[in-house]
Design an enzyme around this catalytic site. Structure first.
Site, PDB file in Angstrom:
ATOM      1  N   HIS A 107       0.879  -1.177   0.000  1.00  0.00           N
ATOM      2  CA  HIS A 107       0.000   0.000   0.000  1.00  0.00           C
ATOM      3  C   HIS A 107       0.914   1.224   0.000  1.00  0.00           C
ATOM      4  O   HIS A 107       1.977   1.205   0.633  1.00  0.00           O
ATOM      5  CB  HIS A 107      -0.825   0.119   1.277  1.00  0.00           C
ATOM      6  CG  HIS A 107      -1.804  -0.982   1.550  1.00  0.00           C
ATOM      7  ND1 HIS A 107      -1.478  -2.097   2.263  1.00  0.00           N
ATOM      8  CD2 HIS A 107      -3.120  -1.094   1.249  1.00  0.00           C
ATOM      9  CE1 HIS A 107      -2.549  -2.874   2.383  1.00  0.00           C
ATOM     10  NE2 HIS A 107      -3.564  -2.296   1.777  1.00  0.00           N
ATOM     11  N   ASP A 110       2.193   2.053   3.443  1.00  0.00           N
ATOM     12  CA  ASP A 110       3.128   1.127   4.097  1.00  0.00           C
ATOM     13  C   ASP A 110       4.549   1.575   3.832  1.00  0.00           C
ATOM     14  O   ASP A 110       5.426   1.444   4.666  1.00  0.00           O
ATOM     15  CB  ASP A 110       3.064  -0.299   3.508  1.00  0.00           C
ATOM     16  CG  ASP A 110       1.701  -0.892   3.454  1.00  0.00           C
ATOM     17  OD1 ASP A 110       0.861  -0.530   4.280  1.00  0.00           O
ATOM     18  OD2 ASP A 110       1.484  -1.741   2.565  1.00  0.00           O
ATOM     19  N   GLU A 238     -10.854  -6.650  -4.746  1.00  0.00           N
ATOM     20  CA  GLU A 238     -10.721  -7.705  -3.731  1.00  0.00           C
ATOM     21  C   GLU A 238     -11.973  -7.739  -2.865  1.00  0.00           C
ATOM     22  O   GLU A 238     -12.164  -6.888  -1.998  1.00  0.00           O
ATOM     23  CB  GLU A 238      -9.477  -7.425  -2.884  1.00  0.00           C
ATOM     24  CG  GLU A 238      -9.186  -8.519  -1.884  1.00  0.00           C
ATOM     25  CD  GLU A 238      -7.893  -8.249  -1.098  1.00  0.00           C
ATOM     26  OE1 GLU A 238      -6.915  -7.743  -1.693  1.00  0.00           O
ATOM     27  OE2 GLU A 238      -7.879  -8.528   0.104  1.00  0.00           O
ATOM     28  N   GLU A 274      -9.294 -13.633  -1.651  1.00  0.00           N
ATOM     29  CA  GLU A 274      -8.556 -13.957  -0.419  1.00  0.00           C
ATOM     30  C   GLU A 274      -9.322 -15.009   0.378  1.00  0.00           C
ATOM     31  O   GLU A 274     -10.531 -14.859   0.621  1.00  0.00           O
ATOM     32  CB  GLU A 274      -8.372 -12.671   0.400  1.00  0.00           C
ATOM     33  CG  GLU A 274      -7.674 -12.901   1.727  1.00  0.00           C
ATOM     34  CD  GLU A 274      -7.240 -11.599   2.394  1.00  0.00           C
ATOM     35  OE1 GLU A 274      -6.803 -10.665   1.684  1.00  0.00           O
ATOM     36  OE2 GLU A 274      -7.337 -11.514   3.625  1.00  0.00           O
ATOM     37  N   HIS A 277     -11.392 -13.911   3.343  1.00  0.00           N
ATOM     38  CA  HIS A 277     -12.572 -13.134   2.969  1.00  0.00           C
ATOM     39  C   HIS A 277     -13.679 -14.063   2.471  1.00  0.00           C
ATOM     40  O   HIS A 277     -14.859 -13.830   2.748  1.00  0.00           O
ATOM     41  CB  HIS A 277     -12.223 -12.119   1.875  1.00  0.00           C
ATOM     42  CG  HIS A 277     -11.196 -11.109   2.297  1.00  0.00           C
ATOM     43  ND1 HIS A 277     -10.801 -10.075   1.489  1.00  0.00           N
ATOM     44  CD2 HIS A 277     -10.499 -10.972   3.441  1.00  0.00           C
ATOM     45  CE1 HIS A 277      -9.896  -9.343   2.123  1.00  0.00           C
ATOM     46  NE2 HIS A 277      -9.688  -9.878   3.307  1.00  0.00           N
ATOM     47  N   ASP A 302      -4.998 -13.742  -2.746  1.00  0.00           N
ATOM     48  CA  ASP A 302      -4.367 -13.408  -1.477  1.00  0.00           C
ATOM     49  C   ASP A 302      -4.408 -14.665  -0.633  1.00  0.00           C
ATOM     50  O   ASP A 302      -5.480 -15.112  -0.190  1.00  0.00           O
ATOM     51  CB  ASP A 302      -5.091 -12.249  -0.772  1.00  0.00           C
ATOM     52  CG  ASP A 302      -4.516 -10.902  -1.192  1.00  0.00           C
ATOM     53  OD1 ASP A 302      -3.657 -10.872  -2.102  1.00  0.00           O
ATOM     54  OD2 ASP A 302      -4.912  -9.877  -0.600  1.00  0.00           O
ATOM     55  N   ASP A 313     -11.016 -11.579  10.379  1.00  0.00           N
ATOM     56  CA  ASP A 313      -9.980 -11.800   9.381  1.00  0.00           C
ATOM     57  C   ASP A 313      -8.651 -12.059  10.092  1.00  0.00           C
ATOM     58  O   ASP A 313      -7.874 -11.143  10.322  1.00  0.00           O
ATOM     59  CB  ASP A 313      -9.902 -10.501   8.542  1.00  0.00           C
ATOM     60  CG  ASP A 313      -9.243 -10.691   7.200  1.00  0.00           C
ATOM     61  OD1 ASP A 313      -8.995 -11.843   6.819  1.00  0.00           O
ATOM     62  OD2 ASP A 313      -8.991  -9.677   6.536  1.00  0.00           O
ATOM     63  N   ASP A 315      -6.124 -13.777   9.066  1.00  0.00           N
ATOM     64  CA  ASP A 315      -4.979 -13.730   8.151  1.00  0.00           C
ATOM     65  C   ASP A 315      -3.857 -14.687   8.535  1.00  0.00           C
ATOM     66  O   ASP A 315      -2.684 -14.322   8.524  1.00  0.00           O
ATOM     67  CB  ASP A 315      -4.407 -12.301   8.063  1.00  0.00           C
ATOM     68  CG  ASP A 315      -5.294 -11.359   7.272  1.00  0.00           C
ATOM     69  OD1 ASP A 315      -6.248 -11.830   6.625  1.00  0.00           O
ATOM     70  OD2 ASP A 315      -5.031 -10.143   7.300  1.00  0.00           O
ATOM     71  N   ASP A 345      -1.035 -12.611   1.982  1.00  0.00           N
ATOM     72  CA  ASP A 345      -1.653 -11.550   2.789  1.00  0.00           C
ATOM     73  C   ASP A 345      -1.905 -12.197   4.152  1.00  0.00           C
ATOM     74  O   ASP A 345      -3.041 -12.497   4.522  1.00  0.00           O
ATOM     75  CB  ASP A 345      -2.950 -11.069   2.134  1.00  0.00           C
ATOM     76  CG  ASP A 345      -3.456  -9.784   2.783  1.00  0.00           C
ATOM     77  OD1 ASP A 345      -2.921  -9.421   3.841  1.00  0.00           O
ATOM     78  OD2 ASP A 345      -4.389  -9.158   2.236  1.00  0.00           O
TER      79      ASP A 345
END
Ligand code: XLS
Ligand code: NI
Ligand code: NI
Length: 445
Positions: A107, A110, A238, A274, A277, A302, A313, A315, A345
């Site tokens: 991003h 980031d 996404e 993802e 998700h 992802d 989430d 991850d 991700d």
């Protein structure tokens, strides 16, 4: 890169021999991922197209809603300075190289700190982009995709493109314009839009129809801009059903594809799916992948996974081989990810806070995908599952079935055929047998 940021970590290599090292002393390595090994005539490296993400790898301190950051990051003084941002980038490219990960994603925020003004933020970003362009070149890494963070800053509290205020839409437009430009400059293969706060919490304060139109307008603007600067990468959306908002507009594959069709955006965007998700939306990842594939719109993945029983989430790194097998089956059936990849991700658990855990976690995910790729290839080579599906639909390929598919029979003619053909005999779907065949191919050898 003169300074070494992970001096105690040797470049990871493939070593299939069972390890006698205890888990607490084991050095990170691959047991199953051999980049050059051929599967269905193509190297694992080219099938899997791994990417690491900048946000979880470099910017996630591993805090949770109940506790402070735990990650040890000796290269990071936690300041918002440009020299600190540059050091992080250097550490990241050393990490990618040692971990045999060829691609990365980021991003805008980031990479470089947000400034006081748009111009200031853009100057910060430019400085970092010059730096990472040199690092990419020196380490021979490529950008899988870039994106803009349109959800962290308090100005986006009510959404970005779907904000009730035009000035917020404009800020988001400025950020995305710049993020597409730098993604292009870094040779990005794609650009992602994740609608972090493009949704709502209560209809009492929300004009849903208007917000969906705003989002569509924004996506048209982004697509037109990408075209106008000659960006040849793929634009990706996404989906995610909720979190942080209660209802997100691009909630799953089907809803997102319908949104694209409704607003004349179909074909301009593909999907970046993802796993966590998908499961938040109440679907399996293979469902989401298959819906996208059926529409010719599966762009990228992802790669992570959720935690059964936790409704958010999480991850996690994707270490479940049954899951990676299903994902790679979808990818192989599609003929490969041409411009997409498997982007981790994913974040280490809060208790895995040592720098070496960055390597262990990615290696664990890469090994799980190597196993999944080989298992998917075995399922395809074996052919029993696909053959069962073919036979299950065989009547649709016989003359009568073909005529119906071609639209050559009216409803009345169908009724007449039904009367002529007598009793209908249904066949078993054999789900459990098929599941058992998959297990045999996963673990039988
Ligand atoms: C958050 C999303 C995000 C996107 C990029 O849940 O997964 O990380 O991938 O904005
Ligand atoms: Ni994501
Ligand atoms: Ni996510």
């Amino acid at each position: 890169m003169s300074h070494e940021y992970f001096p105690s970590i040797a470049p990871l290599s493939w070593n299939p021999a069972p390890s006698s090292e205890s888990a607490s002393h084991r050095h990170p390595r691959f047991r199953f991922y051999d980049a050059s090994e051929k599967v269905e005539g193509k190297s694992m490296h080219d099938h899997l197209r791994f990417a690491a993400c900048y946000w979880h790898t470099m910017r996630n301190g591993l805090s949770d809603p109940f506790g402070a950051a735990t990650a040890r990051t000796p290269w990071d003084d936690q300041s918002d300075s440009i020299p600190n941002a540059k050091r992080r980038a250097e550490a990241f490219f050393e990490f990618l190289t040692k971990c045999q990960i060829t691609r990365w994603c980021f991003h805008d925020r980031d990479l470089a700190p947000e400034g006081e003004t748009i111009a200031h933020s853009e100057r910060n970003l430019d400085e970092l982009v010059d730096h990472v362009a040199a690092l990419q070149k020196a380490t021979n890494r490529r950008l899988l995709w870039g994106t803009a963070n349109l959800f962290s800053h308090p100005r986006y509290v009510h959404g970005a493109a779907t904000s009730p205020s035009v000035d917020v839409f404009l800020s988001a437009a400025a950020q995305v314009r710049k993020a597409i430009e730098v993604t292009h400059a870094l040779g990005g293969e794609g650009y992602v839009l994740w609608g972090g706060r493009e949704g709502y919490d209560t209809l009492l304060n929300t004009d849903l129809a208007r917000e969906r139109e705003q989002l569509a307008r924004f996506l048209h603007l982004a697509s037109d801009y990408a075209q106008s600067i000659g960006f040849r990468g793929v634009l990706l959306i996404e989906p995610k059903p909720h979190e942080p908002t209660t209802h997100q507009y691009d909630s799953d594959s089907e809803a997102t594809l319908n949104f694209l069709r409704e607003f004349g955006l179909f074909g301009k965007f593909q999907l970046n799916l993802e796993t966590n998700h998908a499961t938040l939306a109440g679907h399996s990842m293979e469902h989401e992948l298959t819906v996208a594939r059926a529409a010719g719109a599966l762009g990228s993945i992802d790669a992570n996974m959720g935690t059964v029983g936790l409704g958010w989430d999480t991850d996690r790194f994707p270490t479940d081989v049954a899951l990676t097998t299903q994902i790679m089956l979808a990818v192989l059936t599609m003929g490969g990810l041409s411009h997409g990849g498997l982007n981790f991700d994913a974040k280490r658990r809060r208790a895995s806070f040592e720098p070496v855990d960055l390597f262990h976690s990615h290696a664990a995910g890469m090994d799980a995908f190597a196993l999944g790729l080989k298992a998917a290839a075995r399922i395809r080579a074996d052919g029993r599952v696909q053959e069962f599906v073919r036979e299950r639909y065989a009547s649709w390929d016989a003359p009568l079935g073909r005529k119906i598919r071609a639209g050559e029979l009216t409803l009345a003619q169908c009724a007449q055929e039904a009367a002529n053909s007598g009793t209908v005999v249904a066949a078993s779907g054999r789900q459990e047998l098929l599941e058992s065949i998959v297990n045999e191919l996963l673990f039988g050898a």
